[in-house]
Structure formats: structure tokens, C-alpha cells
Design a protein around this motif. Structure first.
Motif, PDB file in Angstrom:
ATOM      1  N   MET A 129     -19.479  12.397  12.698  1.00  0.00           N
ATOM      2  CA  MET A 129     -20.489  11.697  11.908  1.00  0.00           C
ATOM      3  C   MET A 129     -21.610  11.302  12.853  1.00  0.00           C
ATOM      4  O   MET A 129     -21.385  11.183  14.054  1.00  0.00           O
ATOM      5  N   THR A 130     -22.788  11.099  12.307  1.00  0.00           N
ATOM      6  CA  THR A 130     -23.913  10.714  13.160  1.00  0.00           C
ATOM      7  C   THR A 130     -24.506   9.378  12.733  1.00  0.00           C
ATOM      8  O   THR A 130     -24.542   9.045  11.555  1.00  0.00           O
ATOM      9  N   LEU A 131     -24.927   8.639  13.751  1.00  0.00           N
ATOM     10  CA  LEU A 131     -25.679   7.388  13.545  1.00  0.00           C
ATOM     11  C   LEU A 131     -27.084   7.635  14.080  1.00  0.00           C
ATOM     12  O   LEU A 131     -27.400   7.298  15.214  1.00  0.00           O
ATOM     13  N   ASP A 187     -29.589   4.058   7.567  1.00  0.00           N
ATOM     14  CA  ASP A 187     -28.742   4.354   6.403  1.00  0.00           C
ATOM     15  C   ASP A 187     -27.376   4.914   6.799  1.00  0.00           C
ATOM     16  O   ASP A 187     -26.418   4.819   6.026  1.00  0.00           O
ATOM     17  N   ASP A 188     -27.272   5.506   7.978  1.00  0.00           N
ATOM     18  CA  ASP A 188     -26.016   6.113   8.417  1.00  0.00           C
ATOM     19  C   ASP A 188     -24.926   5.083   8.687  1.00  0.00           C
ATOM     20  O   ASP A 188     -23.740   5.396   8.612  1.00  0.00           O
ATOM     21  N   PHE A 189     -25.296   3.858   9.000  1.00  0.00           N
ATOM     22  CA  PHE A 189     -24.305   2.841   9.360  1.00  0.00           C
ATOM     23  C   PHE A 189     -23.321   2.574   8.226  1.00  0.00           C
ATOM     24  O   PHE A 189     -22.118   2.500   8.446  1.00  0.00           O
ATOM     25  N   ALA A 190     -23.817   2.445   7.016  1.00  0.00           N
ATOM     26  CA  ALA A 190     -22.939   2.173   5.877  1.00  0.00           C
ATOM     27  C   ALA A 190     -21.982   3.339   5.636  1.00  0.00           C
ATOM     28  O   ALA A 190     -20.790   3.135   5.383  1.00  0.00           O
ATOM     29  N   THR A 191     -22.483   4.554   5.753  1.00  0.00           N
ATOM     30  CA  THR A 191     -21.650   5.740   5.535  1.00  0.00           C
ATOM     31  C   THR A 191     -20.548   5.831   6.579  1.00  0.00           C
ATOM     32  O   THR A 191     -19.381   6.065   6.246  1.00  0.00           O
ATOM     33  N   GLY A 225     -30.411  13.350  15.867  1.00  0.00           N
ATOM     34  CA  GLY A 225     -29.944  14.726  15.989  1.00  0.00           C
ATOM     35  C   GLY A 225     -28.440  14.860  15.895  1.00  0.00           C
ATOM     36  O   GLY A 225     -27.712  13.873  15.770  1.00  0.00           O
ATOM     37  N   LYS A 226     -27.998  16.115  15.942  1.00  0.00           N
ATOM     38  CA  LYS A 226     -26.584  16.423  15.811  1.00  0.00           C
ATOM     39  C   LYS A 226     -26.135  17.431  16.865  1.00  0.00           C
ATOM     40  O   LYS A 226     -25.234  18.225  16.639  1.00  0.00           O
ATOM     41  N   VAL A 227     -26.765  17.406  18.017  1.00  0.00           N
ATOM     42  CA  VAL A 227     -26.442  18.363  19.073  1.00  0.00           C
ATOM     43  C   VAL A 227     -24.981  18.237  19.498  1.00  0.00           C
ATOM     44  O   VAL A 227     -24.248  19.221  19.561  1.00  0.00           O
ATOM     45  N   LEU A 228     -24.545  17.012  19.779  1.00  0.00           N
ATOM     46  CA  LEU A 228     -23.172  16.825  20.249  1.00  0.00           C
ATOM     47  C   LEU A 228     -22.157  17.169  19.162  1.00  0.00           C
ATOM     48  O   LEU A 228     -21.112  17.756  19.436  1.00  0.00           O
ATOM     49  N   SER A 229     -22.463  16.827  17.930  1.00  0.00           N
ATOM     50  CA  SER A 229     -21.565  17.158  16.821  1.00  0.00           C
ATOM     51  C   SER A 229     -21.372  18.663  16.715  1.00  0.00           C
ATOM     52  O   SER A 229     -20.262  19.145  16.475  1.00  0.00           O
ATOM     53  N   GLY A 230     -22.450  19.411  16.902  1.00  0.00           N
ATOM     54  CA  GLY A 230     -22.357  20.866  16.884  1.00  0.00           C
ATOM     55  C   GLY A 230     -21.496  21.396  18.015  1.00  0.00           C
ATOM     56  O   GLY A 230     -20.682  22.303  17.825  1.00  0.00           O
ATOM     57  N   LEU A 231     -21.655  20.810  19.196  1.00  0.00           N
ATOM     58  CA  LEU A 231     -20.840  21.225  20.338  1.00  0.00           C
ATOM     59  C   LEU A 231     -19.371  20.897  20.109  1.00  0.00           C
ATOM     60  O   LEU A 231     -18.481  21.682  20.468  1.00  0.00           O
ATOM     61  N   ILE A 232     -19.111  19.754  19.517  1.00  0.00           N
ATOM     62  CA  ILE A 232     -17.728  19.340  19.241  1.00  0.00           C
ATOM     63  C   ILE A 232     -17.061  20.336  18.299  1.00  0.00           C
ATOM     64  O   ILE A 232     -15.910  20.730  18.511  1.00  0.00           O
ATOM     65  N   LYS A 233     -17.767  20.773  17.266  1.00  0.00           N
ATOM     66  CA  LYS A 233     -17.204  21.719  16.300  1.00  0.00           C
ATOM     67  C   LYS A 233     -16.828  23.040  16.962  1.00  0.00           C
ATOM     68  O   LYS A 233     -15.898  23.712  16.533  1.00  0.00           O
ATOM     69  N   ARG A 234     -17.538  23.423  18.002  1.00  0.00           N
ATOM     70  CA  ARG A 234     -17.206  24.658  18.722  1.00  0.00           C
ATOM     71  C   ARG A 234     -15.949  24.496  19.563  1.00  0.00           C
ATOM     72  O   ARG A 234     -15.286  25.473  19.882  1.00  0.00           O
ATOM     73  N   THR A 290      -9.286  11.646  15.653  1.00  0.00           N
ATOM     74  CA  THR A 290      -9.597  12.585  14.571  1.00  0.00           C
ATOM     75  C   THR A 290     -11.049  12.512  14.125  1.00  0.00           C
ATOM     76  O   THR A 290     -11.543  13.436  13.493  1.00  0.00           O
ATOM     77  N   GLN A 291     -11.734  11.394  14.445  1.00  0.00           N
ATOM     78  CA  GLN A 291     -13.124  11.221  14.050  1.00  0.00           C
ATOM     79  C   GLN A 291     -13.949  10.772  15.238  1.00  0.00           C
ATOM     80  O   GLN A 291     -13.512   9.930  16.031  1.00  0.00           O
ATOM     81  N   LEU A 292     -15.145  11.328  15.342  1.00  0.00           N
ATOM     82  CA  LEU A 292     -16.075  10.960  16.403  1.00  0.00           C
ATOM     83  C   LEU A 292     -17.422  10.626  15.781  1.00  0.00           C
ATOM     84  O   LEU A 292     -17.812  11.225  14.773  1.00  0.00           O
ATOM     85  N   VAL A 293     -18.128   9.687  16.385  1.00  0.00           N
ATOM     86  CA  VAL A 293     -19.441   9.278  15.906  1.00  0.00           C
ATOM     87  C   VAL A 293     -20.463   9.570  16.997  1.00  0.00           C
ATOM     88  O   VAL A 293     -20.325   9.105  18.131  1.00  0.00           O
TER      89      VAL A 293
END
Length: 139
Positions: A119-121, A125-129, A102-111, A94-97
Motif C-alpha cells: 500500500m502507499t502513503l 487520503d491514503d492514510f484512512a485506506t 509514487g509506487k517505485v518500491l511497491s513495484g520492486l517488491i512485487k517482482r 504480509t503487508q508493506l506500506v
């Protein structure tokens, strides 16, 4: 640049140059296959404790020789991206990191699957989130 122009002329909705450090997943990586194969011989392999889905053929393997072969094929072969994301969703993910800038892969996943949370690393600062989000899923 010529490929972008040609793709748009053929009706592509999006065609853009991606900043990458190596020509991954194409025949230009063939020289690296021999080097990686040799390096893999010095590794002590163990059966994965969790399934590893190879994006070259959308399969999981337990056998060392099959894992090595899939990894080598990924250097020069085409990624089965849509099928990989669909399979992850079918397996209950249900969740991918996305690791890296960038967020290229996240954008492709949403399509492919709007229900998957991405989520992106990309920075420290992204690690804690991401860690907090993963802990909440496990609870």
C-alpha cells in the motif's frame, strides 16, 4: 543519462532516472555521516520494542552502538533490497506500506514476492485506506 544508456546497452530490462532529493546510499553522502554521527550522540537511545531490520546488512540489533553503526552505514552503503524483502517475508510480514509519492518500491517488491500486499502513503487520503487495511489484518 549515460548510465541509463549503458545499462540498456548491456541488456537491462529497465533503467530510469529516479527523482530523489539526496544521493542516498552512495559515497556522495560521506559528509553527512559525520554530521549524523554527531547528532546521534545527543539522542537517548532505547532498546527497540519491535525488531528493526537494517537494509545495509539485513540484520536486527538490540545494542545501541550496533544500531547507530548500521544507520550510519546506510547513508553511503548499498541497500540489500532483495534480501531485505525476502527476510521480511520469511519473518511473516504480509503487508508493506510505501511512504512518499509514487509506487517505485511497491513495484520492486512485487517482482521479489508477489504474495506481499503493498500500500502507499503518498497523499492525505491514503492514510484512512491504509489504517483500515491494517485494522482488518489485526482482526
Amino acid at each position: 543519462e549515460r548510465a541509463i544508456v549503458a545499462a540498456k546497452a548491456q541488456g537491462a530490462k529497465i533503467a530510469k532516472q529516479l527523482p530523489v532529493s539526496v544521493p542516498s546510499h552512495c559515497p556522495l553522502m560521506q559528509p553527512a555521516v559525520a554530521v549524523l554521527s554527531q547528532k546521534m550522540q545527543s539522542i537517548t537511545w532505547k532498546k527497540p520494542q519491535i525488531p528493526v531490520l537494517h537494509n545495509i546488512d539485513v540484520q536486527t540489533y538490540d545494542e545501541e552502538s550496533l544500531i547507530r553503526e548500521a544507520l550510519l552505514q546506510q547513508l553511503t552503503g548499498s541497500v540489500q533490497w532483495v534480501k531485505t524483502i525476502q527476510r521480511l517475508s520469511q519473518e511473516g510480514v504480509t503487508q508493506l506500506v510505501e511512504c512518499g509519492p509514487g509506487k517505485v518500491l511497491s513495484g520492486l517488491i512485487k517482482r521479489i514476492d508477489r504474495d506481499l500486499v503493498t500500500m502507499t502513503l503518498g497523499k492525505q487520503d491514503d492514510f484512512a485506506t491504509v489504517k483500515q487495511a491494517m485494522l482488518e489484518v489485526q482482526a
